[in-house]
Enzyme design. Structure first.
Site, PDB file in Angstrom:
ATOM      1  N   ASP A 196       0.863  -1.174   0.000  1.00  0.00           N
ATOM      2  CA  ASP A 196       0.000   0.000   0.000  1.00  0.00           C
ATOM      3  C   ASP A 196       0.901   1.226   0.000  1.00  0.00           C
ATOM      4  O   ASP A 196       1.471   1.604   1.027  1.00  0.00           O
ATOM      5  CB  ASP A 196      -0.895  -0.052   1.252  1.00  0.00           C
ATOM      6  N   GLN A 199       0.921   6.399   1.155  1.00  0.00           N
ATOM      7  CA  GLN A 199       1.677   7.460   1.840  1.00  0.00           C
ATOM      8  C   GLN A 199       3.115   7.557   1.365  1.00  0.00           C
ATOM      9  O   GLN A 199       3.892   8.343   1.911  1.00  0.00           O
ATOM     10  CB  GLN A 199       1.670   7.216   3.364  1.00  0.00           C
ATOM     11  N   LYS A 222      -3.124  11.956  -2.821  1.00  0.00           N
ATOM     12  CA  LYS A 222      -2.102  12.137  -1.773  1.00  0.00           C
ATOM     13  C   LYS A 222      -0.750  12.482  -2.394  1.00  0.00           C
ATOM     14  O   LYS A 222       0.264  12.584  -1.707  1.00  0.00           O
ATOM     15  CB  LYS A 222      -2.000  10.875  -0.920  1.00  0.00           C
TER      16      LYS A 222
HETATM   17  N1  PMP Z   1      -3.745   3.382   2.727  1.00  0.00           N
HETATM   18  C1  PMP Z   1      -3.169   4.373   3.402  1.00  0.00           C
HETATM   19  C2  PMP Z   1      -1.857   4.122   4.093  1.00  0.00           C
HETATM   20  C3  PMP Z   1      -3.780   5.617   3.465  1.00  0.00           C
HETATM   21  O1  PMP Z   1      -3.219   6.608   4.134  1.00  0.00           O
HETATM   22  C4  PMP Z   1      -5.019   5.798   2.798  1.00  0.00           C
HETATM   23  C5  PMP Z   1      -5.754   7.127   2.866  1.00  0.00           C
HETATM   24  N2  PMP Z   1      -5.793   7.693   4.147  1.00  0.00           N
HETATM   25  C6  PMP Z   1      -5.555   4.736   2.093  1.00  0.00           C
HETATM   26  C7  PMP Z   1      -4.892   3.530   2.079  1.00  0.00           C
HETATM   27  C8  PMP Z   1      -6.845   4.843   1.359  1.00  0.00           C
HETATM   28  O2  PMP Z   1      -6.719   5.754   0.319  1.00  0.00           O
HETATM   29  P1  PMP Z   1      -8.018   6.272  -0.469  1.00  0.00           P
HETATM   30  O3  PMP Z   1      -8.978   6.709   0.586  1.00  0.00           O
HETATM   31  O4  PMP Z   1      -7.484   7.394  -1.288  1.00  0.00           O
HETATM   32  O5  PMP Z   1      -8.503   5.127  -1.279  1.00  0.00           O
END
Ligand code: PMP
Length: 402
Positions: A196, A199, A222
Site C-alpha cells: 500500500d 503514503q 495524496k
Molecule cells: N492506505 C493508506 C496508508 C492511506 O493513508 C489511505 C488514505 N488515508 C488509504 C490507504 C486509502 O486511500 P483512499 O482513501 O485514497 O482510497
C-alpha cells in the site's frame, strides 16, 4: 538549495490570506496549478468519451487517457503501461485484488499476513475475502517504537501464507517498512505481496521492479493529484491471470446472452466510463512531481519532521507516538492532559490544519492503547516557519487547556 516558498507559489489554495498552515497532507495534498490546468485544458480542448469513438475528439481523449497510463507506468518504473489499472484510489485497488486475485487463489486455511500498521483499506477487503473463502488473517506485531517486529513476521511466514499486505509508510505514525527485504522473505514461501503505497509515492522514488512486489497501489490525491483516481500496478503475468471483477462496457471482448469473453488486462478491470479528466490530472501531478528535485524534497520533509519532533520533546505534556528509525513525513502525538480534538480546535482557530482521530487504523491505535492521536503530516510546500508556528500554537494551547 530547495526553496519551499517558490514551490508554494504554485499552489493557489496556499496563497490565500490569512496564511494557511496546511499540515494534513497524509489525508490529501493541495494541488499545483499544473494539475488544475491539465484538467481544465482537457475539458476545453479534448472532452469526449474514451476508447469508443470514431471522431477526432474521441481519439484525442483516448490518446490523452492512454498517455496518462504511460505516465503512471513511467513514474513507478513499471515494465509496461499494461501493468497499470486505473481505479478510484488505493481502496478500490485493494478491493479489486482481494475480489479478483484473492477469490481465485485463496482457499480455506490459507493465511493472509497484515502488519498492525495497516489502514482499514488494507484490512477490511481481506477480511471480507477471508469470510467468503475461509482464509485466516494473521496480524504482524510491532516493536515498541512502531517499527515492524521482523522476528514475529518471520515466525508467521509459512507455506500457508498466500498474501502479505504491507503499508510502505504508515499514515498514522509514519513508520516506513523495509519493503524490499520483507517482499524477498515472503517470496521464499511463494506468497504474494501487496504494498500500500498511499503514503509513500509523494515522498519516495518508487521502482516496482527493484522492490519486486506483486501488487503496488496508491491514490492520486495524496500525491498532488485529483481525488477519485488512483492506480493498481501488478506484475503482468499476475494481472493477465486474474479474473474480471466488475462487469460492464469496455471490459469485454464479445458479449452474447449465452456467453461473454473478456478483454485483456488492464481493460478487463476497467468497466464503464473512467474518470477521464481526473486521470489526466493524475498524470499531470506525477509529471509535475518528477520534474521536481525529489531527493531535495525528501530531505526537506525529513528536516521538517526532525524539527517538529525535537520541538515536541521540549513541550511538557506531549508524547510522540511512533519513533521508528525509518519514518516518512508524519508526526503523531498524544497529550497527557488534553484531548486531541480540543487541541485541534484551538489549532484550527489559528489557521493550522491537522488531523485527529484513529486515522483509519483502529487496530494500530488499539495496539498502542490509544483511541486517537493528533497528526501533522508534511508535503514539499511546508516550511520551517509552519513548524515553528505549530510548535508555538501547541505550547499556547496546552497552557490554555491545563
Ligand atoms: N492506505 C493508506 C496508508 C492511506 O493513508 C489511505 C488514505 N488515508 C488509504 C490507504 C486509502 O486511500 P483512499 O482513501 O485514497 O482510497
Amino acid at each position: 538549495m530547495f526553496d519551499a516558498y517558490a514551490l508554494r507559489a504554485q499552489f493557489p489554495l496556499l496563497a490565500r490570506t490569512p496564511a494557511l498552515i496546511y499540515l494534513d497532507n497524509a489525508a490529501t495534498t493541495q494541488k499545483p496549478l499544473q494539475v488544475l490546468d491539465a484538467e481544465r485544458h482537457f475539458y476545453e480542448t479534448a472532452n469526449a468519451n474514451v476508447h469508443r469513438g470514431s471522431h477526432r475528439l474521441a481519439v484525442a481523449a483516448t490518446d490523452a487517457f492512454e498517455n496518462a497510463r504511460s505516465s503512471v507506468a513511467h513514474f513507478l518504473n513499471a515494465r509496461s503501461s499494461n501493468e497499470i489499472v486505473f481505479t478510484r484510489g488505493a481502496t478500490e485497488a485493494i478491493n479489486l485484488v482481494a475480489h479478483s486475485w484473492g477469490a481465485a487463489n485463496l482457499q480455506a486455511g490459507d493465511e493472509i499476513l497484515l502488519s498492525t500498521l495497516e489502514h482499514h483499506a488494507n484490512i477490511v477487503p481481506w477480511q471480507m475475502l477471508a469470510t467468503r473463502c475461509g482464509a485466516v488473517i494473521k496480524p504482524i506485531q510491532l516493536l515498541r517504537d512502531g517499527s515492524l517486529d521482523l522476528e514475529h513476521f518471520h515466525s508467521l511466514l509459512s507455506n500457508k501464507t498466500k498474501l502479505v499486505g504491507l503499508t510502505h509508510i504508515s499514515n498514522a505514525i509514519g513508520s516506513e517498512l523495509p519493503i524490499a527485504e520483507l517482499i524477498n522473505s515472503a517470496h521464499h514461501y511463494g506468497a504474494k505481496v501487496l504494498v500500500d503505497g498511499a503514503q509513500a509515492v509523494a515522498h519516495k522514488i518508487i521502482d516496482v521492479q527493484a522492490l519486486n512486489a506483486d501488487f503496488y497501489v496508491f491514490s492520486s490525491h495524496k500525491a498532488y493529484g485529483p481525488t477519485g483516481i488512483g492506480a493498481l500496478w501488478a506484475r503482468s503475468e499476475i494481472l493477465s491471470s486474474m479474473p474480471p471483477w466488475q462487469g460492464g462496457g469496455e471490459m469485454i471482448e464479445r458479449v452474447s446472452f449465452s456467453q461473454t469473453s473478456y478483454a485483456e488486462a488492464p481493460a478487463r478491470f476497467e468497466a464503464g466510463t473512467p474518470a477521464i479528466a481526473q486521470t489526466i490530472g493524475f498524470a499531470a501531478a506525477l509529471d509535475w512531481l518528477q520534474a521536481q528535485d525529489r531527493v531535495a524534497i525528501a530531505q526537506h520533509e525529513h528536516l521538517l519532521r526532525l524539527q517538529l519532533e525535537l520541538g515536541l520533546s521540549q513541550i511538557e505534556g506531549i508524547r510522540l507516538i511512533g519513533n521508528a528509525l525509518q519514518k516518512g513525513p508524519v508526526v503523531s502525538m498524544a497529550f497527557t492532559h488534553a484531548h486531541p480534538y480540543d487541541v485541534a480546535q484551538f489549532l484550527d482557530a489559528r489557521e493550522i490544519a491537522v488531523r485527529v482521530g484513529n486515522h483509519c487504523a483502529q487496530p494500530l491505535l488499539a495496539s498502542l492503547g490509544l483511541s486517537g492521536t493528533l497528526r501533522a503530516s508534511f508535503a514539499a510546500y511546508n516550511t520551517h516557519n509552519d513548524i515553528d508556528t505549530l510548535l508555538a500554537a501547541l505550547s499556547e494551547t496546552l497552557e490554555l487547556l491545563a
